[in-house]
Design a protein around this motif. Structure first.
Motif, mmCIF file in Angstrom:
data_model
loop_
_atom_site.group_PDB
_atom_site.id
_atom_site.type_symbol
_atom_site.label_atom_id
_atom_site.label_comp_id
_atom_site.label_asym_id
_atom_site.label_seq_id
_atom_site.Cartn_x
_atom_site.Cartn_y
_atom_site.Cartn_z
ATOM 1 N N ILE A 94 -9.276 3.681 5.561
ATOM 2 C CA ILE A 94 -9.675 3.809 4.156
ATOM 3 C C ILE A 94 -9.755 5.286 3.766
ATOM 4 C CG2 ILE A 94 -11.605 3.413 2.559
ATOM 5 C CD1 ILE A 94 -11.996 0.697 3.983
ATOM 6 N N LEU A 95 -10.295 6.085 4.671
ATOM 7 C CA LEU A 95 -10.360 7.530 4.400
ATOM 8 C C LEU A 95 -8.958 8.120 4.238
ATOM 9 C CD1 LEU A 95 -11.920 10.215 4.186
ATOM 10 C CD2 LEU A 95 -11.870 10.362 6.695
ATOM 11 N N SER A 96 -8.002 7.626 5.046
ATOM 12 C CA SER A 96 -6.644 8.156 4.971
ATOM 13 C C SER A 96 -6.014 7.884 3.601
ATOM 14 C CB SER A 96 -5.774 7.582 6.096
ATOM 15 O OG SER A 96 -5.435 6.249 5.801
ATOM 16 N N TYR A 97 -6.479 6.861 2.920
ATOM 17 C CA TYR A 97 -5.956 6.559 1.582
ATOM 18 C C TYR A 97 -6.642 7.391 0.503
ATOM 19 C CZ TYR A 97 -2.924 2.739 2.971
ATOM 20 O OH TYR A 97 -1.901 2.011 3.507
ATOM 21 N N ALA A 98 -7.714 8.061 0.841
ATOM 22 C CA ALA A 98 -8.462 8.823 -0.176
ATOM 23 C C ALA A 98 -7.600 9.902 -0.810
ATOM 24 C CB ALA A 98 -9.713 9.424 0.451
ATOM 25 N N CYS A 134 0.816 -1.218 0.000
ATOM 26 C CA CYS A 134 0.000 0.000 0.000
ATOM 27 C C CYS A 134 0.855 1.276 0.000
ATOM 28 C CB CYS A 134 -0.936 0.024 1.204
ATOM 29 S SG CYS A 134 -2.290 -1.144 1.040
ATOM 30 N N ASP A 135 2.133 1.158 0.428
ATOM 31 C CA ASP A 135 2.973 2.345 0.641
ATOM 32 C C ASP A 135 3.004 3.289 -0.552
ATOM 33 O OD1 ASP A 135 3.477 1.628 3.143
ATOM 34 O OD2 ASP A 135 5.504 0.823 2.807
ATOM 35 N N ASP A 136 3.285 2.722 -1.730
ATOM 36 C CA ASP A 136 3.415 3.574 -2.910
ATOM 37 C C ASP A 136 2.228 3.396 -3.873
ATOM 38 O OD1 ASP A 136 3.927 0.993 -3.634
ATOM 39 O OD2 ASP A 136 5.519 1.491 -5.059
ATOM 40 N N ALA A 137 1.156 2.812 -3.351
ATOM 41 C CA ALA A 137 0.044 2.450 -4.244
ATOM 42 C C ALA A 137 -0.671 3.674 -4.799
ATOM 43 C CB ALA A 137 -0.937 1.561 -3.496
ATOM 44 N N GLU A 138 -0.996 3.578 -6.083
ATOM 45 C CA GLU A 138 -1.832 4.604 -6.708
ATOM 46 C C GLU A 138 -3.283 4.130 -6.813
ATOM 47 O OE1 GLU A 138 0.096 5.459 -10.409
ATOM 48 O OE2 GLU A 138 1.607 6.720 -9.443
ATOM 49 N N TYR A 139 -3.424 2.810 -6.765
ATOM 50 C CA TYR A 139 -4.768 2.216 -6.819
ATOM 51 C C TYR A 139 -4.870 1.175 -5.712
ATOM 52 C CZ TYR A 139 -4.705 4.439 -11.347
ATOM 53 O OH TYR A 139 -4.601 5.371 -12.323
ATOM 54 N N LEU A 140 -6.041 1.101 -5.132
ATOM 55 C CA LEU A 140 -6.219 0.217 -3.987
ATOM 56 C C LEU A 140 -7.314 -0.815 -4.255
ATOM 57 C CD1 LEU A 140 -4.627 0.458 -1.350
ATOM 58 C CD2 LEU A 140 -6.571 1.672 -0.354
ATOM 59 N N ILE A 182 1.267 -1.042 -13.132
ATOM 60 C CA ILE A 182 0.215 -0.358 -12.369
ATOM 61 C C ILE A 182 0.519 -0.503 -10.881
ATOM 62 C CG2 ILE A 182 -2.265 -0.274 -11.851
ATOM 63 C CD1 ILE A 182 -2.662 -1.751 -14.608
ATOM 64 N N LYS A 183 0.686 0.618 -10.212
ATOM 65 C CA LYS A 183 1.023 0.561 -8.789
ATOM 66 C C LYS A 183 -0.237 0.284 -7.961
ATOM 67 C CE LYS A 183 5.196 3.354 -8.583
ATOM 68 N NZ LYS A 183 5.769 4.629 -8.109
ATOM 69 N N ALA A 184 -0.511 -0.998 -7.755
ATOM 70 C CA ALA A 184 -1.705 -1.388 -7.001
ATOM 71 C C ALA A 184 -1.316 -1.875 -5.615
ATOM 72 C CB ALA A 184 -2.458 -2.490 -7.748
ATOM 73 N N GLY A 185 -2.210 -1.709 -4.680
ATOM 74 C CA GLY A 185 -2.025 -2.228 -3.323
ATOM 75 C C GLY A 185 -3.316 -2.892 -2.862
ATOM 76 N N LEU A 186 -3.207 -3.598 -1.735
ATOM 77 C CA LEU A 186 -4.395 -4.282 -1.201
ATOM 78 C C LEU A 186 -4.609 -3.882 0.254
ATOM 79 C CD1 LEU A 186 -6.639 -6.482 -1.003
ATOM 80 C CD2 LEU A 186 -4.816 -8.135 -0.536
ATOM 81 N N LEU A 187 -5.787 -3.410 0.526
ATOM 82 C CA LEU A 187 -6.173 -3.191 1.912
ATOM 83 C C LEU A 187 -7.195 -4.254 2.283
ATOM 84 C CD1 LEU A 187 -6.289 -0.125 3.912
ATOM 85 C CD2 LEU A 187 -8.366 -1.479 4.018
ATOM 86 N N ARG A 188 -6.858 -5.061 3.278
ATOM 87 C CA ARG A 188 -7.742 -6.169 3.666
ATOM 88 C C ARG A 188 -8.348 -5.911 5.040
ATOM 89 N NH1 ARG A 188 -7.476 -11.440 6.494
ATOM 90 N NH2 ARG A 188 -5.330 -11.104 7.171
ATOM 91 N N PRO A 189 -9.619 -5.580 5.095
ATOM 92 C CA PRO A 189 -10.259 -5.472 6.412
ATOM 93 C C PRO A 189 -10.283 -6.853 7.075
ATOM 94 C CG PRO A 189 -11.618 -4.455 4.700
ATOM 95 C CD PRO A 189 -10.556 -5.261 4.008
ATOM 96 N N VAL A 190 -9.810 -6.917 8.304
ATOM 97 C CA VAL A 190 -9.864 -8.162 9.064
ATOM 98 C C VAL A 190 -11.126 -8.151 9.938
ATOM 99 C CG1 VAL A 190 -8.729 -9.492 10.897
ATOM 100 C CG2 VAL A 190 -7.387 -8.549 9.001
#
Lengths: 356, 260
Positions: free
Chosen positions: A295-299, A248-254, A277-285
């Protein structure tokens, strides 16, 4: 089995982890794709190992009310089922939430609506996270993404249930329930010998009788009780959010995904990055409480978010509420028991977010 | 200014032959005057006191008029959802095998919405006591048809009388229960006359005592009244019970353990 990996189905891992967590009672009713939970338990004979009670109930309705009774008497009790069975339990779950009873409910989700299919799905997200039965209440919802987490979340689910006097749901799906992976178990925990002071264990001379109920006919007292519940949920929102960030650090898309979809998206991240494509994954546990602040912080950091779910798009609503229009959010999902492959998820990102 | 005299002031200590059991609270019961629930509650409480098992007893209240049983019987109590008391009792007894666990359920609770739980708890032979109050009507919701409503009996949902062709027959749930190998003791009693009260208490006492044997479910039906729901005075209701309910639900033991 201690300190060594074993190969096991997710459903079997739940059962073994339950015994080791010192669970006092399991009450369930067979349904595909989770019947291995009770089959494992009745084969393992935990009543000889720990004294744990295992009972096949006459229905899911009876099973959930056995949980109410068992939890009301202070014991650590659980059930497992799959979507149609969990629907049948909803009245009982509402009563359990209303009586504030610590219980653990495992939902190995299959596709719906109705009898649907026995294949994996994530279409019970709304039901799990928004209440499910009647009244204003929430379950604490944990979403395992591996067989190891099926095992690990058992103890965590009970800890949270007892900490907040609230039912906890482990929201899994048919893929994680059925697939075999290596898993390592924690050592055997002793069953409880002391019980909560509110439980119906028999009224002794030194205390008033304990009453387990969700009833109060006085609307003002009932409102006060509801306010207390809402305060508890707020407390849970503040303290119990859990999530995992991958690339997620350098992600442009999540990609935002939980459970089986998150496993798929891990591969999608790699495929996307191979294409530049700089993609990252945010996984809610935890699905309740939902990691809305994260999630808002990534907006502000990413150009777009793709919710990937094996449903028509349920969690995507919570993502949109979290970012409140600050960033484009789209949904990609397969329904009815179909599992998306990692490449189609990348294509969906391109179509719905990058090209959109 | 009027002077009020209480019962306790009229009866001098040496003449006092009967007092309320300590296992009943001092709360004023919400039941209608003449209703059998209060007597049934008292008998259970007396049995608990006489057996000295208050600290070991866990009760399950139903949905219905007796939903507030926990306000009156001074034991740890759980309030079940409609019909599910035997499921709660099953789990509690299995998790606490040395406790005395009883359910208290009306006819709608036990014999309509909760039929599956009733049958299966009894079929498994859960080592619990089930007290079944049968007054042939839904009292709390305002007098609708119950599964045990008699043929021809008028209720708010059978305003022209229960018609067998439309609504079936009154269910003989207690006989059904007695046919299951899991039940150890099944009895049908009443509480609307002093002699019936004495017999009912004996049956309830036996039902609780049998839990110590671990031999299966003990089940006591109490054929009761609902003067409000039946639209009668208490006296009329008791007479109507004698004339109409008892021929369909005859009193006495239905299944007794074989004495050796």
């Amino acid at each position: 089995m201690e300190d060594e990996f074993v190969l096991m189905k997710g459903n079997e891992a739940i059962a073994e982890a339950a015994i080791r967590a010192g669970v006092d009672g399991y009450f369930g009713y067979p349904i595909t794709p989770q019947s291995e939970v009770m089959e494992y338990l009745t084969t393992a004979k935990p009543w000889e190992r720990t004294g744990m009670v295992v009972l096949q109930a006459e229905s899911e309705v009876a099973a959930i009310n056995m949980l109410y009774g068992g939890a009301g008497s202070g014991k650590k009790v659980m059930t497992s089922s799959s979507s149609p069975g969990i629907s049948l339990m909803q009245e009982g779950i509402s009563y359990i939430a209303g009586a504030e009873l610590p219980t653990v409910i495992v939902n190995v989700v299959r596709g719906g609506p109705g009898l649907g299919t026995i294949q994996p799905s994530q279409s019970d997200y709304f039901q799990a996270t928004k209440g499910g039965g009647h009244g204003d209440y929430h379950l604490i919802v944990l979403a395992p993404a591996s067989v190891q987490e099926m095992a690990d979340f058992m103890e965590l689910a009970f800890d949270l249930a007892f900490k907040y006097r609230n039912p906890t749901m482990i929201l899994s799906d048919g893929a994680i329930g059925q697939m075999m992976e290596k898993v390592k178990f924690k050592p055997q925990k002793k069953r409880m010998t002391e019980f909560p002071d509110w439980a119906t264990t028999g009224k002794t001379q030194d205390r008033e009788r304990n009453i387990i109920t969700s009833l109060d006919l006085d609307p003002y007292r009932q409102e006060k009780f509801n306010e207390k519940l809402q305060k508890k949920y707020e407390d849970i929102r503040q303290k119990e959010v859990r999530y995992e960030e991958i690339s997620c650090d350098d992600a442009e898309y999540l990609f935002i995904a939980y459970g089986t979809s998150a496993r798929i998206c891990q591969k999608s991240v790699q495929l996307a990055r191979a294409e530049g494509i700089k993609a990252g994954l945010l996984r809610p546990v935890t699905l309740f409480p939902f990691p809305e602040k994260t999630i808002l912080s990534y907006a502000d950091k990413v150009k777009g978010m793709l919710s990937v779910e094996m449903s028509a798009g349920q969690m995507v609503e919570d993502i949109r509420l979290s970012v409140n229009g600050k960033v484009p959010v789209a949904h990609y999902g397969r329904m009815g028991g179909v599992i998306p492959n990692p490449q189609e998820v990348v294509e969906a990102l391109k179509q719905k977010i990058i090209g959109g | 200014m009027a002077e009020y005299t209480t019962v306790n002031e009229i009866i001098s200590k040496e003449n006092l032959v009967y007092t309320k059991t300590k296992v009943l609270t001092d709360n004023v019961m919400h039941y209608c005057p003449g209703c059998g629930h209060s007597t049934a509650h008292r008998l259970i409480a007396e049995v608990i006191e006489e057996m000295d098992i208050q600290s070991k007893t866990i009760g399950i209240a139903p949905v219905g008029c007796s939903v507030f049983m926990y306000n009156y019987i001074d034991v740890d109590t759980q309030e079940a959802s409609h019909g599910r008391a035997p499921a709660l009792a099953t789990a509690i007894k299995r998790l606490w095998p040395d406790r005395f666990v009883f359910t208290y359920q009306g006819d709608g609770d036990l014999a309509a919405i909760g039929t599956a739980e009733t049958i299966h708890a009894c079929n498994r032979g859960e080592n619990i006591t089930m007290i079944f109050i049968n007054n042939g009507i839904y009292g709390m919701t305002g007098g609708q048809m119950a599964p045990t409503t008699l043929l021809g009996m008028k209720t708010s949902t059978t305003p022209y009388g229960r018609d067998q062709a439309l609504m079936g027959n009154p269910i003989q749930i207690t006989d059904l229960i007695a046919s299951l190998p899991g039940t150890y003791y099944v009895s049908r009693q009443a509480v609307h006359t002093p002699s019936y009260v004495r017999k009912a208490k004996k049956a309830i006492r036996k039902a609780f005592e049998y839990q110590q044997l671990n031999k299966g479910t003990s089940f006591v039906e109490i054929v009761s009244n609902c003067n409000s729901g039946w639209k009668m005075t208490p006296v009329q209701a008791n007479r109507w019970l004698d004339d109409n309910m008892l021929p369909v639900y005859p009193l006495g033991d239905i299944k007794i353990p074989e004495e050796k």
